[in-house]
Motif scaffolding. Structure first.
Motif, PDB file in Angstrom:
ATOM      1  N   LYS A 167       0.807  -1.428  -0.126  1.00 19.64           N
ATOM      2  CA  LYS A 167       0.199  -0.005  -0.055  1.00 19.64           C
ATOM      3  C   LYS A 167       0.862   1.383  -0.075  1.00 19.64           C
ATOM      4  O   LYS A 167       1.507   1.683   0.937  1.00 19.64           O
ATOM      5  CB  LYS A 167      -0.831   0.035   1.383  1.00 19.64           C
ATOM      6  CG  LYS A 167      -1.674   1.221   1.437  1.00 19.64           C
ATOM      7  CD  LYS A 167      -2.674   1.443   0.246  1.00 19.64           C
ATOM      8  CE  LYS A 167      -3.236   2.744   0.094  1.00 19.64           C
ATOM      9  NZ  LYS A 167      -2.638   3.730  -1.192  1.00 19.64           N
ATOM     10  N   LEU A 168       1.158   1.652  -1.055  1.00 19.63           N
ATOM     11  CA  LEU A 168       2.116   3.209  -1.266  1.00 19.63           C
ATOM     12  C   LEU A 168       1.298   4.056  -0.860  1.00 19.63           C
ATOM     13  O   LEU A 168       0.679   4.295   0.206  1.00 19.63           O
ATOM     14  CB  LEU A 168       2.727   2.876  -2.567  1.00 19.63           C
ATOM     15  CG  LEU A 168       3.562   1.400  -2.602  1.00 19.63           C
ATOM     16  CD1 LEU A 168       4.034   1.565  -4.241  1.00 19.63           C
ATOM     17  CD2 LEU A 168       4.701   1.375  -1.935  1.00 19.63           C
TER      18      LEU A 168
ATOM     19  N   PRO B 285       0.277   3.669  -9.228  1.00 19.79           N
ATOM     20  CA  PRO B 285      -0.927   3.133  -9.719  1.00 19.79           C
ATOM     21  C   PRO B 285      -1.359   1.750  -8.968  1.00 19.79           C
ATOM     22  O   PRO B 285      -0.327   0.897  -8.466  1.00 19.79           O
ATOM     23  CB  PRO B 285      -0.513   2.588 -11.245  1.00 19.79           C
ATOM     24  CG  PRO B 285       0.710   2.638 -11.119  1.00 19.79           C
ATOM     25  CD  PRO B 285       1.332   3.648 -10.011  1.00 19.79           C
ATOM     26  N   VAL B 286      -2.716   1.827  -8.416  1.00 21.28           N
ATOM     27  CA  VAL B 286      -3.105   0.582  -7.722  1.00 21.28           C
ATOM     28  C   VAL B 286      -3.691  -0.575  -8.724  1.00 21.28           C
ATOM     29  O   VAL B 286      -3.830  -0.171  -9.938  1.00 21.28           O
ATOM     30  CB  VAL B 286      -4.487   0.918  -6.820  1.00 21.28           C
ATOM     31  CG1 VAL B 286      -3.517   1.824  -5.541  1.00 21.28           C
ATOM     32  CG2 VAL B 286      -5.557   1.583  -7.247  1.00 21.28           C
ATOM     33  N   TRP B 287      -3.857  -1.653  -8.034  1.00 26.52           N
ATOM     34  CA  TRP B 287      -4.324  -2.740  -8.855  1.00 26.52           C
ATOM     35  C   TRP B 287      -3.085  -3.191 -10.024  1.00 26.52           C
ATOM     36  O   TRP B 287      -3.656  -3.080 -11.292  1.00 26.52           O
ATOM     37  CB  TRP B 287      -5.826  -2.594  -9.761  1.00 26.52           C
ATOM     38  CG  TRP B 287      -6.708  -2.373  -8.726  1.00 26.52           C
ATOM     39  CD1 TRP B 287      -7.575  -1.300  -8.525  1.00 26.52           C
ATOM     40  CD2 TRP B 287      -7.309  -3.197  -7.631  1.00 26.52           C
ATOM     41  NE1 TRP B 287      -8.532  -1.536  -7.713  1.00 26.52           N
ATOM     42  CE2 TRP B 287      -8.291  -2.641  -7.117  1.00 26.52           C
ATOM     43  CE3 TRP B 287      -6.768  -4.384  -7.253  1.00 26.52           C
ATOM     44  CZ2 TRP B 287      -8.963  -3.100  -5.819  1.00 26.52           C
ATOM     45  CZ3 TRP B 287      -7.449  -5.255  -6.151  1.00 26.52           C
ATOM     46  CH2 TRP B 287      -8.335  -4.489  -5.331  1.00 26.52           C
ATOM     47  N   GLN B 288      -2.086  -3.134  -9.657  1.00 25.43           N
ATOM     48  CA  GLN B 288      -1.082  -3.441 -10.497  1.00 25.43           C
ATOM     49  C   GLN B 288       0.098  -4.215  -9.688  1.00 25.43           C
ATOM     50  O   GLN B 288       0.416  -4.091  -8.998  1.00 25.43           O
ATOM     51  CB  GLN B 288      -0.209  -2.055 -10.982  1.00 25.43           C
ATOM     52  CG  GLN B 288       1.113  -2.307 -11.896  1.00 25.43           C
ATOM     53  CD  GLN B 288       1.626  -0.913 -12.593  1.00 25.43           C
ATOM     54  OE1 GLN B 288       0.461  -0.440 -13.239  1.00 25.43           O
ATOM     55  NE2 GLN B 288       2.695  -0.792 -12.176  1.00 25.43           N
TER      56      GLN B 288
ATOM     57  N   ASP C 163      13.566 -11.780  -8.413  1.00 23.84           N
ATOM     58  CA  ASP C 163      13.244 -10.385  -7.867  1.00 23.84           C
ATOM     59  C   ASP C 163      12.071 -10.434  -7.227  1.00 23.84           C
ATOM     60  O   ASP C 163      11.062 -10.993  -7.189  1.00 23.84           O
ATOM     61  CB  ASP C 163      13.535  -9.547  -9.249  1.00 23.84           C
ATOM     62  CG  ASP C 163      14.501  -9.409  -9.730  1.00 23.84           C
ATOM     63  OD1 ASP C 163      15.684  -9.515  -9.334  1.00 23.84           O
ATOM     64  OD2 ASP C 163      14.707  -8.983 -11.003  1.00 23.84           O
ATOM     65  N   MET C 164      11.919  -9.390  -6.364  1.00 24.24           N
ATOM     66  CA  MET C 164      10.821  -9.082  -5.519  1.00 24.24           C
ATOM     67  C   MET C 164       9.675  -8.570  -6.585  1.00 24.24           C
ATOM     68  O   MET C 164       9.788  -7.938  -7.213  1.00 24.24           O
ATOM     69  CB  MET C 164      11.190  -7.814  -4.448  1.00 24.24           C
ATOM     70  CG  MET C 164      12.057  -8.197  -3.512  1.00 24.24           C
ATOM     71  SD  MET C 164      12.710  -6.821  -2.376  1.00 24.24           S
ATOM     72  CE  MET C 164      11.382  -5.692  -2.473  1.00 24.24           C
ATOM     73  N   GLU C 165       8.639  -9.194  -6.137  1.00 25.52           N
ATOM     74  CA  GLU C 165       7.484  -8.831  -6.688  1.00 25.52           C
ATOM     75  C   GLU C 165       6.266  -8.475  -5.815  1.00 25.52           C
ATOM     76  O   GLU C 165       6.132  -9.070  -4.588  1.00 25.52           O
ATOM     77  CB  GLU C 165       6.857 -10.185  -7.505  1.00 25.52           C
ATOM     78  CG  GLU C 165       7.404 -10.466  -8.613  1.00 25.52           C
ATOM     79  CD  GLU C 165       7.180 -11.463  -9.640  1.00 25.52           C
ATOM     80  OE1 GLU C 165       6.186 -11.994  -9.497  1.00 25.52           O
ATOM     81  OE2 GLU C 165       7.936 -11.895 -10.531  1.00 25.52           O
ATOM     82  N   PHE C 166       5.094  -7.725  -5.916  1.00 24.14           N
ATOM     83  CA  PHE C 166       4.343  -7.348  -5.159  1.00 24.14           C
ATOM     84  C   PHE C 166       3.112  -6.640  -6.010  1.00 24.14           C
ATOM     85  O   PHE C 166       3.152  -6.274  -7.105  1.00 24.14           O
ATOM     86  CB  PHE C 166       4.705  -6.417  -4.103  1.00 24.14           C
ATOM     87  CG  PHE C 166       5.248  -5.046  -4.570  1.00 24.14           C
ATOM     88  CD1 PHE C 166       4.402  -3.853  -4.942  1.00 24.14           C
ATOM     89  CD2 PHE C 166       6.764  -4.956  -5.071  1.00 24.14           C
ATOM     90  CE1 PHE C 166       4.941  -2.727  -5.484  1.00 24.14           C
ATOM     91  CE2 PHE C 166       6.985  -3.621  -5.681  1.00 24.14           C
ATOM     92  CZ  PHE C 166       6.361  -2.585  -6.015  1.00 24.14           C
ATOM     93  N   ALA C 167       1.768  -6.660  -5.255  1.00 22.78           N
ATOM     94  CA  ALA C 167       0.911  -5.748  -5.711  1.00 22.78           C
ATOM     95  C   ALA C 167       0.448  -4.667  -4.973  1.00 22.78           C
ATOM     96  O   ALA C 167       0.263  -4.968  -3.930  1.00 22.78           O
ATOM     97  CB  ALA C 167      -0.455  -7.026  -5.755  1.00 22.78           C
ATOM     98  N   ASN C 168       0.135  -3.772  -5.551  1.00 23.20           N
ATOM     99  CA  ASN C 168      -0.162  -2.265  -4.979  1.00 23.20           C
ATOM    100  C   ASN C 168      -1.390  -2.342  -5.011  1.00 23.20           C
ATOM    101  O   ASN C 168      -2.191  -2.292  -6.421  1.00 23.20           O
ATOM    102  CB  ASN C 168       0.518  -1.122  -5.718  1.00 23.20           C
ATOM    103  CG  ASN C 168       0.320   0.141  -4.890  1.00 23.20           C
ATOM    104  OD1 ASN C 168       0.011   0.030  -3.696  1.00 23.20           O
ATOM    105  ND2 ASN C 168       0.279   1.284  -5.610  1.00 23.20           N
TER     106      ASN C 168
END
Length: 192
Positions: A13-14, A20-23, A38-43
């Motif tokens: 949660k930036l 951009p959210v939902w990415q 590599d580090m992956e995440f969903a905002n």
């Protein structure tokens, strides 16, 4: 370890309106374990971020999280709360940085990882989201801190969540090819 790490994902949660959210994103050159990648995440939006946390904690599963533990913390008493130190009143000025500016200018980096172990809910089962974290017996109350809902919103940036607690939209974006980010790109200033 009796946990399949492939059943866990990172939610971020930036900052509202800035990133951009939902990415789904991947930060290039961030791997520090050969097999991990590599580090992956969903905002995701704040309400989705918090619901996943509440659902997982309510089912008895602790949560790894990243935050800025230096902001508004009373180490001896065990509180993370934006009202613990009223620096605005102390200095007679306003501090107007929001989460986006704090991240962009390094004012509130993720500098510590902890474990969320509990949540206090109101009678209807709604937030506020508050939790505990053990930082050694000499800190807080027998080593546990309590974080206020407002502090969580402002200073927590990452959660490791079990996939079973994700909403459908988050599952869909995690199935997409992540957007590749350069390690020097401010996460709060990237585009879709």
């Amino acid at each position: 370890v009796p946990v399949d790490v492939n059943d866990l994902v990172t939610l971020c949660k930036l900052a509202d309106g800035e990133s951009p959210v939902w990415q789904a994103d991947r930060i290039r050159f961030s791997a520090n374990v050969a097999e991990a990648g590599d580090m992956e995440f969903a905002n995701v939006p704040l309400d989705v971020f918090k619901k996943a946390a509440v659902d997982q904690i309510s089912d008895g599963h602790p949560i790894w999280f990243a935050c800025d533990c230096m902001q508004f913390s009373l180490r001896g008493d065990g509180y993370f709360d934006c009202d613990t130190v009223r620096v605005d009143q102390l200095f007679g000025t306003e501090f107007t940085f929001d989460k986006a500016k704090g991240l962009e200018y390094g004012d509130c980096p993720s500098n510590h990882a902890m474990t969320l172990t509990g949540v206090n809910l109101d009678a209807d089962g709604a937030e506020p989201l508050e939790g505990g974290e053990q930082l050694g017996k000499d800190n807080g109350q027998d080593g546990y801190y309590v974080a206020s809902d407002a502090w969580f919103d402002r200073y927590v940036t990452e959660l490791i969540i079990r996939k079973e607690y994700l909403d459908e939209t988050t599952r869909e974006i995690l199935a997409d090819q992540p957007v590749e980010l350069e390690p020097w790109e401010p996460l709060t200033k990237r585009s879709r």
